[in-house]
Scaffold this motif. Structure first.
Motif, PDB file in Angstrom:
ATOM      1  N   ARG A  11     -11.630   4.843  -4.528  1.00  0.00           N
ATOM      2  CA  ARG A  11     -10.953   3.743  -3.824  1.00  0.00           C
ATOM      3  C   ARG A  11      -9.705   3.303  -4.593  1.00  0.00           C
ATOM      4  NH1 ARG A  11     -14.443  -1.492  -3.097  1.00  0.00           N
ATOM      5  NH2 ARG A  11     -15.537  -0.244  -1.528  1.00  0.00           N
ATOM      6  N   THR A  12      -8.594   3.185  -3.892  1.00  0.00           N
ATOM      7  CA  THR A  12      -7.347   2.781  -4.540  1.00  0.00           C
ATOM      8  C   THR A  12      -7.326   1.267  -4.755  1.00  0.00           C
ATOM      9  OG1 THR A  12      -6.184   2.447  -2.443  1.00  0.00           O
ATOM     10  CG2 THR A  12      -6.144   4.681  -3.395  1.00  0.00           C
ATOM     11  N   ILE A  15      -6.737  -0.688  -1.460  1.00  0.00           N
ATOM     12  CA  ILE A  15      -7.933  -0.831  -0.621  1.00  0.00           C
ATOM     13  C   ILE A  15      -8.917  -1.789  -1.270  1.00  0.00           C
ATOM     14  CG2 ILE A  15      -9.860   0.395   0.435  1.00  0.00           C
ATOM     15  CD1 ILE A  15      -7.147   0.991   1.701  1.00  0.00           C
ATOM     16  N   LEU A  33      -6.482   0.316   6.784  1.00  0.00           N
ATOM     17  CA  LEU A  33      -7.885   0.713   6.647  1.00  0.00           C
ATOM     18  C   LEU A  33      -8.202   1.921   7.525  1.00  0.00           C
ATOM     19  CD1 LEU A  33      -9.466  -2.851   6.582  1.00  0.00           C
ATOM     20  CD2 LEU A  33      -9.392  -1.235   4.682  1.00  0.00           C
ATOM     21  N   ASP A  35      -6.052   4.287   8.336  1.00  0.00           N
ATOM     22  CA  ASP A  35      -5.471   5.439   7.638  1.00  0.00           C
ATOM     23  C   ASP A  35      -6.375   5.884   6.487  1.00  0.00           C
ATOM     24  OD1 ASP A  35      -3.290   5.458   9.308  1.00  0.00           O
ATOM     25  OD2 ASP A  35      -1.960   4.392   7.925  1.00  0.00           O
ATOM     26  N   TYR A  36      -6.970   4.920   5.817  1.00  0.00           N
ATOM     27  CA  TYR A  36      -7.887   5.235   4.719  1.00  0.00           C
ATOM     28  C   TYR A  36      -9.125   5.961   5.233  1.00  0.00           C
ATOM     29  CZ  TYR A  36     -10.970   4.390   0.663  1.00  0.00           C
ATOM     30  OH  TYR A  36     -11.822   4.528  -0.395  1.00  0.00           O
ATOM     31  N   HIS A  39      -8.185   9.457   5.749  1.00  0.00           N
ATOM     32  CA  HIS A  39      -8.121  10.114   4.436  1.00  0.00           C
ATOM     33  C   HIS A  39      -9.527  10.536   3.997  1.00  0.00           C
ATOM     34  CE1 HIS A  39      -7.210  10.894   0.220  1.00  0.00           C
ATOM     35  NE2 HIS A  39      -8.182  10.061  -0.097  1.00  0.00           N
ATOM     36  N   GLN A  40     -10.517   9.671   4.204  1.00  0.00           N
ATOM     37  CA  GLN A  40     -11.903  10.022   3.866  1.00  0.00           C
ATOM     38  C   GLN A  40     -12.355  11.252   4.652  1.00  0.00           C
ATOM     39  OE1 GLN A  40     -14.682   6.579   4.026  1.00  0.00           O
ATOM     40  NE2 GLN A  40     -12.843   5.321   4.184  1.00  0.00           N
ATOM     41  N   ASP A  47     -16.326   5.656   1.835  1.00  0.00           N
ATOM     42  CA  ASP A  47     -16.260   4.259   1.393  1.00  0.00           C
ATOM     43  C   ASP A  47     -16.826   3.382   2.496  1.00  0.00           C
ATOM     44  OD1 ASP A  47     -15.572   1.691   0.539  1.00  0.00           O
ATOM     45  OD2 ASP A  47     -13.685   2.345  -0.353  1.00  0.00           O
TER      46      ASP A  47
END
Length: 241
Positions: A11-12, A15, A33, A35-36, A39-40, A47
């Motif tokens: 997790r960046t 985030i 979120l 977009d994240y 990415h997952q 996450d």
């Protein structure tokens, strides 16, 4: 494991600030979120808390609702079984009227019972039944439109199988393990066994699983040491009452 569930190492900081602070309720952050999440999906990361934040924003702001995002969140949660991630996600899905802003019919009402059924099979460790259902013609649209885009989805389900087998068995037949992992290739199965540090018997028909805290049943003797002054105090308190 609990620490990595709360704060995954991947997790960046951005985030982390969104998930842990009041900004998680800011609807303008939903795109970050989402977009994240994608990415997952591309990177085999996961996450849960960030994905739950998306569902909470959808709950508070129905106009933001994106059914494809919800379906992908549920697909990722399947790979976390037997943790309660899937049910946590379901708890944030309200019954909603059809969204007139959607360009196409909402796929969630059709796929939600399917995903429920797959989760139920995983939770009950009915792994061969899971693979039969997942590979059936009825679930072709789920595979072609969603799980094919989710990198490592089938491997994440096999990780669910491995966690269950490790905590349950000390020995398991190779045929049975192959059914659980949906693998009919002896070479592929041998690769899994070697990677896990498990061993085969001399005939190559039984897998030996090393002892761990979950697959061993041991009697535990608990001894309590009570000194005489402590016992006297307990008796005095009991007499007063």
């Amino acid at each position: 494991m609990a620490a990595s569930w709360i704060t995954p190492p991947t997790r960046t900081e951005l985030i982390e600030n969104l998930v842990s602070g009041v900004d998680r309720y800011n609807p303008s952050n939903v795109g970050i979120l989402e977009d994240y999440l994608y990415h997952q999906i591309r990177s085999q990361e996961y996450d849960c808390l960030a994905n739950l934040a998306i569902l909470k924003l959808y709950q508070f702001n129905p106009d933001l609702y994106n059914p494809d995002v919800v379906i992908n969140i549920l697909i990722k949660a399947l790979g976390a079984s037997p943790l309660p991630d899937f049910n946590l996600c379901i708890s944030l899905l309200d019954e909603r009227p059809p969204n007139a802003s959607l360009d196409e019919p909402d796929p969630l009402p059709v796929l939600l019972p399917v995903l429920h059924g797959l989760h139920h099979l995983l939770y009950r460790c009915r792994f061969p039944a899971f693979w039969r259902a997942y590979r059936s013609d009825q679930l072709e649209s789920l595979r072609d439109n969603y799980t094919v885009e989710c990198a490592g989805f089938e491997d994440s389900i096999r990780e669910v199988v491995i966690r269950a087998v490790k905590s349950t068995f000390t020995r398991i037949g190779t045929d049975r393990l192959g059914l659980y992992l949906d693998s009919d290739s002896p070479e592929e199965l041998k690769s899994y066994i070697d990677k896990l540090g498990w061993t085969l018997n001399s005939e190559g028909t039984v897998v030996n699983i090393p002892a761990n805290l979950d697959n061993q049943i041991e009697a535990v003797v608990v001894q309590e040491s009570i000194k005489l002054p402590q016992l006297t105090k307990v008796i005095a308190q009991a007499a007063r009452s």
